[in-house]
Enzyme design. Structure first.
Site, short mmCIF file in Angstrom:
data_model
loop_
_atom_site.label_atom_id
_atom_site.label_comp_id
_atom_site.label_asym_id
_atom_site.label_seq_id
_atom_site.Cartn_x
_atom_site.Cartn_y
_atom_site.Cartn_z
N LYS A 161 45.31 39.26 46.37
CA LYS A 161 44.62 39.62 45.38
C LYS A 161 43.67 38.78 44.88
O LYS A 161 42.59 39.11 44.35
CB LYS A 161 45.73 40.16 44.18
CG LYS A 161 44.91 40.79 43.21
CD LYS A 161 45.78 41.39 41.82
CE LYS A 161 44.75 41.72 40.90
NZ LYS A 161 45.37 41.95 39.58
N ASP A 182 36.02 39.48 30.72
CA ASP A 182 36.21 40.85 30.32
C ASP A 182 36.13 41.69 31.31
O ASP A 182 35.11 41.63 32.25
CB ASP A 182 35.03 41.29 29.38
CG ASP A 182 35.53 42.50 28.49
OD1 ASP A 182 36.37 42.14 27.61
OD2 ASP A 182 35.05 43.57 28.73
N SER A 183 36.91 42.56 31.58
CA SER A 183 37.21 43.16 32.88
C SER A 183 37.78 44.59 32.47
O SER A 183 38.00 44.95 31.58
CB SER A 183 38.01 42.59 33.88
OG SER A 183 39.25 42.24 33.20
N PHE A 236 49.56 43.58 36.86
CA PHE A 236 49.50 44.21 35.70
C PHE A 236 48.47 45.36 35.50
O PHE A 236 47.83 45.67 36.39
CB PHE A 236 49.13 43.08 34.57
CG PHE A 236 47.68 42.52 34.62
CD1 PHE A 236 47.20 41.53 35.60
CD2 PHE A 236 46.67 43.05 33.71
CE1 PHE A 236 45.94 41.16 35.80
CE2 PHE A 236 45.39 42.61 33.91
CZ PHE A 236 44.87 41.69 34.94
N ARG A 263 38.27 39.43 39.66
CA ARG A 263 38.33 38.18 39.02
C ARG A 263 38.27 37.14 40.29
O ARG A 263 37.78 36.05 39.62
CB ARG A 263 39.77 38.31 38.55
CG ARG A 263 40.02 37.07 37.52
CD ARG A 263 41.05 37.38 36.41
NE ARG A 263 41.14 38.61 35.74
CZ ARG A 263 41.53 39.81 35.85
NH1 ARG A 263 42.62 40.05 36.90
NH2 ARG A 263 41.22 40.66 35.07
N LYS A 313 46.19 38.35 33.02
CA LYS A 313 45.01 37.55 33.53
C LYS A 313 45.24 35.97 33.70
O LYS A 313 44.92 35.43 34.67
CB LYS A 313 44.07 37.87 32.26
CG LYS A 313 43.21 39.10 32.39
CD LYS A 313 42.18 38.96 31.38
CE LYS A 313 41.38 40.16 30.88
NZ LYS A 313 40.60 39.99 29.94
P1 ITT Z 1 41.69 39.61 26.48
O1 ITT Z 1 40.59 40.43 26.04
O2 ITT Z 1 42.77 39.07 25.61
O3 ITT Z 1 41.37 38.74 27.84
P2 ITT Z 1 42.70 42.59 27.50
O4 ITT Z 1 43.76 43.14 28.31
O5 ITT Z 1 42.35 43.13 26.15
O6 ITT Z 1 42.92 41.03 27.20
P3 ITT Z 1 40.11 43.24 28.50
O7 ITT Z 1 39.45 43.67 27.28
O8 ITT Z 1 39.15 42.47 29.43
O9 ITT Z 1 41.40 42.38 28.18
O10 ITT Z 1 40.64 44.50 29.04
C1 ITT Z 1 40.85 44.42 30.56
C2 ITT Z 1 41.83 45.75 30.92
O11 ITT Z 1 41.37 46.17 32.11
C3 ITT Z 1 43.14 45.44 31.18
O12 ITT Z 1 44.06 45.19 30.03
C4 ITT Z 1 43.66 46.11 32.20
O13 ITT Z 1 44.03 47.31 31.73
C5 ITT Z 1 42.57 46.12 32.99
N1 ITT Z 1 42.23 45.29 34.22
C6 ITT Z 1 41.37 44.38 34.41
N2 ITT Z 1 41.82 43.63 35.34
C7 ITT Z 1 42.71 44.09 35.95
C8 ITT Z 1 43.52 43.79 36.92
O14 ITT Z 1 43.19 42.59 37.87
N3 ITT Z 1 44.46 44.53 37.38
C9 ITT Z 1 44.77 45.70 36.46
N4 ITT Z 1 44.19 45.93 35.56
C10 ITT Z 1 43.32 45.29 35.16
#
Ligand code: ITT
Length: 210
Positions: free
Chosen positions: A179, A73-74, A156, A185, A16
């Site tokens: 992307k 948050d995604s 990722f 995002r 991210k």
């Molecule tokens: P932070 O909370 O520290 O930001 P995190 O990875 O735990 O990191 P989230 O709770 O928002 O973040 O979870 C997002 C998950 O969704 C992330 O770990 C990926 O598995 C998936 N994800 C989100 N955006 C993505 C993307 O652009 N490409 C691939 N997977 C994505």
């Protein structure tokens, strides 16, 4: 109110962070992440929605650093799984989080389901919190299909499984510039940039404020 031209991205996810560093280049602010503030520790994400979790992260980080904070948050919503993994996308296959394990779990759950029924979308909520406690949330969505096998080396998370028919590529194969233009995002950031410009517009050069 004047804020130093410093923005803390409330994330420990290096995938991210890399995307945000590119997406926010034109803002010309100094970018930090949670790696620069290890004392903040883990932030519990117990919200029910992406927006709630993004706000939890941005609020905590702005309070603890005294700086403007942006949190993403995604996650992935898969129709056949009734919207799962959703807000649990990072932890889908357990803790510690692991992208390979998550992708394998998703592949197993979808089995041989035909491609046209493997519809899914990435969603992203971006929260911005400034030290005077003002809060804003913007959102972005990107539709796609979950492939039956991994494709591509970039990106990722679920990127190697997330296929965009229009480009005949997964997020892991797509050029990062593309992307960032079309992703959940990227869409949310487009909306966030206007807000951030306004927040920082009255700032002096951060170096003069030290
Ligand atoms: P932070 O909370 O520290 O930001 P995190 O990875 O735990 O990191 P989230 O709770 O928002 O973040 O979870 C997002 C998950 O969704 C992330 O770990 C990926 O598995 C998936 N994800 C989100 N955006 C993505 C993307 O652009 N490409 C691939 N997977 C994505």
């Amino acid at each position: 109110m004047k804020y130093p031209k410093k923005l803390v991205i409330a994330t420990t996810n290096s995938g991210k962070l890399k995307e945000f560093e590119k997406l926010l280049t034109s803002l010309e602010v100094e970018i930090f992440s949670l790696k620069d503030f290890p004392e903040i520790g883990e932030i519990v994400e117990d919200g029910k929605t992406f927006a709630e979790n993004a706000l939890l992260k941005a609020r905590t980080v702005s309070e603890k650093t005294g700086l403007v904070s942006l949190a993403d948050d995604s996650g992935l919503e898969v129709d056949f799984l009734e919207g799962q993994p959703g807000v649990n996308s990072a932890r889908f296959s357990g803790i510690p989080t692991d992208d390979t394990r998550n992708n394998n779990k998703l592949l197993n759950l979808l089995g041989d389901l035909p491609l046209e029924r493997r519809t899914a979308r990435f969603k992203c909520a971006i929260a911005i919190v400034i030290p005077d406690k003002r809060e804003m949330v913007v959102e972005g969505i990107c539709e796609g299909l979950i492939l039956k096998e991994l494709r591509g080396e970039g990106g990722f998370g679920y990127d190697p499984l997330f296929y965009l028919p229009l480009y005949d590529q997964t997020f892991a194969q797509l050029d990062i510039e593309i992307k960032n233009k079309i992703s959940h995002r990227g869409q949310a950031t487009k909306k966030a940039i206007g807000i951030l410009r306004e927040i920082f517009s009255s700032c002096q050069d951060y170096k003069k404020m030290l």
